[in-house]
Design a protein around this motif. Sequence first.
Motif, PDB file in Angstrom:
ATOM      1  N   GLU A  79      42.942  39.233  27.924  1.00 43.55           N
ATOM      2  CA  GLU A  79      41.446  39.003  27.507  1.00 43.55           C
ATOM      3  C   GLU A  79      41.436  39.288  25.981  1.00 43.55           C
ATOM      4  N   GLN A  80      42.167  40.387  25.495  1.00 39.45           N
ATOM      5  CA  GLN A  80      42.036  40.446  23.884  1.00 39.45           C
ATOM      6  C   GLN A  80      42.449  39.242  22.991  1.00 39.45           C
ATOM      7  N   ILE A  81      43.769  38.566  23.615  1.00 33.72           N
ATOM      8  CA  ILE A  81      44.108  37.474  22.870  1.00 33.72           C
ATOM      9  C   ILE A  81      43.936  36.129  23.156  1.00 33.72           C
ATOM     10  N   SER A  82      43.028  35.839  24.333  1.00 31.77           N
ATOM     11  CA  SER A  82      42.640  34.472  24.669  1.00 31.77           C
ATOM     12  C   SER A  82      41.524  34.161  23.597  1.00 31.77           C
ATOM     13  N   MET A 105      41.166  46.969  20.115  1.00 33.55           N
ATOM     14  CA  MET A 105      40.042  45.968  19.670  1.00 33.55           C
ATOM     15  C   MET A 105      40.724  44.898  18.812  1.00 33.55           C
ATOM     16  N   ILE A 106      40.062  43.670  18.869  1.00 29.97           N
ATOM     17  CA  ILE A 106      40.577  42.616  18.098  1.00 29.97           C
ATOM     18  C   ILE A 106      39.288  41.690  18.021  1.00 29.97           C
ATOM     19  N   GLN A 107      38.994  41.129  16.975  1.00 27.16           N
ATOM     20  CA  GLN A 107      37.843  39.972  17.119  1.00 27.16           C
ATOM     21  C   GLN A 107      37.993  39.464  15.606  1.00 27.16           C
ATOM     22  N   LYS A 108      37.645  37.770  15.937  1.00 30.20           N
ATOM     23  CA  LYS A 108      37.896  37.010  14.587  1.00 30.20           C
ATOM     24  C   LYS A 108      36.515  37.251  13.683  1.00 30.20           C
ATOM     25  N   PHE A 109      36.754  36.848  12.760  1.00 29.02           N
ATOM     26  CA  PHE A 109      35.688  36.816  11.534  1.00 29.02           C
ATOM     27  C   PHE A 109      35.723  35.755  10.692  1.00 29.02           C
ATOM     28  N   GLY A 110      34.844  35.300   9.902  1.00 27.26           N
ATOM     29  CA  GLY A 110      34.898  34.389   8.717  1.00 27.26           C
ATOM     30  C   GLY A 110      35.123  32.999   9.520  1.00 27.26           C
TER      31      GLY A 110
END
Length: 111
Positions: A79-82, A105-110
């Motif tokens: 679920e973190q990399i999907s 925790m990992i999240q896209k930005f920009g």
Amino acid sequence: MALLSACKKEAEATKPAETAPTNTGSMTGMPMAGPMMHGASTGTVAAIDAAKGTVTLDHHEIAALKWPAMTMSFSAKPEQISGLKIGDKVRFEIDWDGKLGAITMIQKFGS
């Protein structure tokens, strides 16, 4: 008597020093993982291996771990990399035990 005593000392002095056993491929005696440490940074997704549950990040410095910028793979839950793709800019946090890093925790930005 003094002669025998001198011979004994000479014999002890020429006894070969004991050496540590050579590495036999066993993990015995190898350092194990240390205490869990936590770090955070930003970076770019360089690779994703869903089958292995890893994400490779080209990341900036992780000051809390005293790491310079580098490219490194970390374990991650599905679920973190999907939804991630190569080239995405991300903020992330990891737990590091001295041997293995796990994304917490990992999240896209920009854009």
